[in-house]
Write a protein that holds these residues in place. Structure first.
Motif, PDB file in Angstrom:
ATOM      1  N   ILE A 107       0.853  -1.186   0.000  1.00  9.68           N
ATOM      2  CA  ILE A 107       0.000   0.000   0.000  1.00  9.68           C
ATOM      3  C   ILE A 107       0.890   1.237   0.000  1.00  9.68           C
ATOM      4  CG2 ILE A 107      -1.943  -1.094   1.176  1.00  9.68           C
ATOM      5  CD1 ILE A 107      -0.963   0.104   3.784  1.00  9.68           C
ATOM      6  N   ASP A 108       0.334   2.358  -0.433  1.00 12.57           N
ATOM      7  CA  ASP A 108       1.067   3.625  -0.423  1.00 12.57           C
ATOM      8  C   ASP A 108       1.056   4.216   0.976  1.00 12.57           C
ATOM      9  OD1 ASP A 108       1.232   3.217  -3.122  1.00 12.57           O
ATOM     10  OD2 ASP A 108      -0.370   4.631  -3.633  1.00 12.57           O
ATOM     11  N   LEU A 125      13.049   6.410   4.533  1.00 12.38           N
ATOM     12  CA  LEU A 125      12.348   5.986   5.741  1.00 12.38           C
ATOM     13  C   LEU A 125      12.836   4.617   6.169  1.00 12.38           C
ATOM     14  CD1 LEU A 125       9.959   6.393   7.789  1.00 12.38           C
ATOM     15  CD2 LEU A 125       8.555   5.112   6.144  1.00 12.38           C
ATOM     16  N   LEU A 126      13.229   4.517   7.447  1.00 16.95           N
ATOM     17  CA  LEU A 126      13.628   3.218   7.985  1.00 16.95           C
ATOM     18  C   LEU A 126      12.391   2.439   8.437  1.00 16.95           C
ATOM     19  CD1 LEU A 126      16.803   4.154  10.063  1.00 16.95           C
ATOM     20  CD2 LEU A 126      16.667   3.342   7.700  1.00 16.95           C
ATOM     21  N   GLN A 127      12.577   1.162   8.653  1.00 17.21           N
ATOM     22  CA  GLN A 127      11.476   0.258   8.966  1.00 17.21           C
ATOM     23  C   GLN A 127      10.575   0.835  10.056  1.00 17.21           C
ATOM     24  OE1 GLN A 127      11.953  -3.725  11.114  1.00 17.21           O
ATOM     25  NE2 GLN A 127      11.889  -4.355   8.973  1.00 17.21           N
ATOM     26  N   SER A 144      12.471   4.900  -0.049  1.00 18.57           N
ATOM     27  CA  SER A 144      12.911   6.252  -0.393  1.00 18.57           C
ATOM     28  C   SER A 144      11.706   7.139  -0.656  1.00 18.57           C
ATOM     29  CB  SER A 144      13.820   6.216  -1.623  1.00 18.57           C
ATOM     30  OG  SER A 144      14.975   5.424  -1.363  1.00 18.57           O
ATOM     31  N   LEU A 145      11.780   8.383  -0.177  1.00 16.69           N
ATOM     32  CA  LEU A 145      10.667   9.305  -0.275  1.00 16.69           C
ATOM     33  C   LEU A 145      10.651  10.034  -1.618  1.00 16.69           C
ATOM     34  CD1 LEU A 145      10.910   8.914   2.899  1.00 16.69           C
ATOM     35  CD2 LEU A 145       9.928  11.204   3.050  1.00 16.69           C
ATOM     36  N   GLY A 173       4.976   1.631  -0.500  1.00 16.23           N
ATOM     37  CA  GLY A 173       6.056   1.684   0.490  1.00 16.23           C
ATOM     38  C   GLY A 173       5.840   0.851   1.731  1.00 16.23           C
ATOM     39  N   ALA A 174       4.676   0.250   1.899  1.00 13.62           N
ATOM     40  CA  ALA A 174       4.414  -0.573   3.081  1.00 13.62           C
ATOM     41  C   ALA A 174       3.883  -1.932   2.645  1.00 13.62           C
ATOM     42  CB  ALA A 174       3.413   0.109   4.009  1.00 13.62           C
ATOM     43  N   THR A 175       4.337  -2.964   3.322  1.00 10.60           N
ATOM     44  CA  THR A 175       3.893  -4.334   3.046  1.00 10.60           C
ATOM     45  C   THR A 175       2.898  -4.763   4.107  1.00 10.60           C
ATOM     46  OG1 THR A 175       6.037  -4.864   2.053  1.00 10.60           O
ATOM     47  CG2 THR A 175       4.632  -6.707   2.702  1.00 10.60           C
TER      48      THR A 175
END
Length: 369
Positions: A107-108, A125-127, A144-145, A173-175
């Protein structure tokens, strides 16, 4: 006749339905099929000196988060050590988890600075754990942003900012790590919730479904919800809903309203607005006051002094007033045409509409926002 035969009959008869104004899927949502908000706290690193400025109380939480991250990798820093972390920024991360999104899908996410960072451009962005309202982790974000804003600052303190450089996005950017259970497959019914509650629309939607599926298959619970009998089998329920949501019907006309935005001067008049018998007179009175200074000069042989006197010029101009008489049941077209002939400005039109409402000459609701 079993449910499967009913579904086949619905598909065969669907093309014979007359074309209506709206599909069910465009005016309603299915109860239980909804997105969920996720939020998290993380760190963006790799900034070119645009992160948290200097040390002190203003970035204490960023420094604490940075030390906590290093501790998780087995690196312990002295508590008294003051870090200079201009390439690090503390951020809030948020996202919408769509319905039926499964683990492993992406998802974004949106990343926003919550400290004193000047820009997130070029950062990573780190985890970051993204949690729901119940406190459980549903997704993990990293990457990366993409920042659309730009900021530049000179040594003298002058600064130029374009858009918002402290907010960025990471597409996919997110799983997703945990699926959210949906009540869609539970029970013997599915419920349509109208986007704009209306008793007439709810009744027409109920009738449209009953004409296709059968009597008493759908029941309008109130002005917003219509409950429909549905099969329990998952595949049959999906096919059933696919057919129902594409049915077309004619929603009810909106109620008679006049919306007035006093801040912008915007006026929207609904098509169902009618006028009772009324007369409208519009005229303008303009008063102009100008101050003029005059110099009084004494005679050459007189022992007087030069003085300055004030002279006021007042001009009153009254425009011609015109009256318009409306018969009962005047439509929106007649009202707009008369207003254009009068030449009323938005401010004058607001006063006219308010006066008509107070006189009881408007069949509708006047809403001022």
């Amino acid at each position: 006749m079993n449910v499967f035969k009913v579904l086949c009959l619905m598909v065969l008869l669907g093309w014979q339905l007359p074309a209506m104004a709206e599909r069910i899927k465009d005016v309603s949502t299915v109860e239980g099929v909804r997105s969920n908000q996720l939020v998290g706290y993380g760190l963006v690193v790799g900034l070119p000196g645009t992160g948290e400025p200097g040390t002190g109380e203003q970035n204490r939480f960023t420094e604490q988060s940075f030390k906590g991250m290093l501790n998780s990798f087995g690196i312990t820093l002295p508590a008294s050590l003051k870090l200079k972390i201009k390439n690090v920024a503390a951020v809030a991360v948020h996202a919408e988890l769509p319905p039926f999104r499964k683990p492993g899908q992406t998802i974004d996410i949106t990343v926003s600075s919550i400290g004193s960072a000047g820009s997130l451009r070029g950062g990573t962005l780190l985890q970051t754990f993204l949690k729901g309202v119940d406190g459980n982790v549903y997704a993990i974000g990293q990457g990366s942003l993409i920042v659309g804003g730009l900021g530049a600052e000179g040594l003298d303190g002058s600064r130029v900012v374009m858009n918002t450089p402290t907010v960025g996005r990471i597409p996919n950017g997110a799983t997703v790590e945990r699926a959210i259970n949906s009540p869609f497959m539970q029970g013997d019914y599915i419920t349509f919730n109208l986007n704009r509650p209306d008793f007439t629309t709810a009744k027409r939607l109920e009738q449209t479904i009953n004409e296709l599926v059968g009597p008493d298959s759908a029941h309008a619970l109130d002005a917003a919800s219509i409950r429909v009998i549905a099969p329990r089998d998952a595949s049959q329920r999906v096919a059933y809903l696919s057919t129902l949501e594409n049915l077309e019907f004619k929603p009810a006309d909106t109620s008679a309203k006049i919306i007035v935005n006093s801040r912008t001067g915007t006026i929207v008049i609904g098509k169902n607005v009618k006028l009772q018998a009324a007369a409208i007179t519009h005229g303008g009175l303009t008063v102009t006051i100008a101050e003029q200074q005059n110099v009084a000069q004494p005679n050459p042989l007189a022992e007087g002094e030069t003085v300055v006197t004030q002279q006021s010029i007042i001009d009153v101009n009254q425009d011609d007033s015109r009256a318009f008489v409306f018969d009962p049941g005047v439509s929106l077209d007649d009202l707009v045409r008369a207003i254009n002939e009068v030449g009323a400005a938005p401010g004058d039109l607001m006063a006219i509409l308010e006066a008509l409402k107070e006189a009881g000459a408007i069949n509708g609701q006047l809403v001022v926002i």
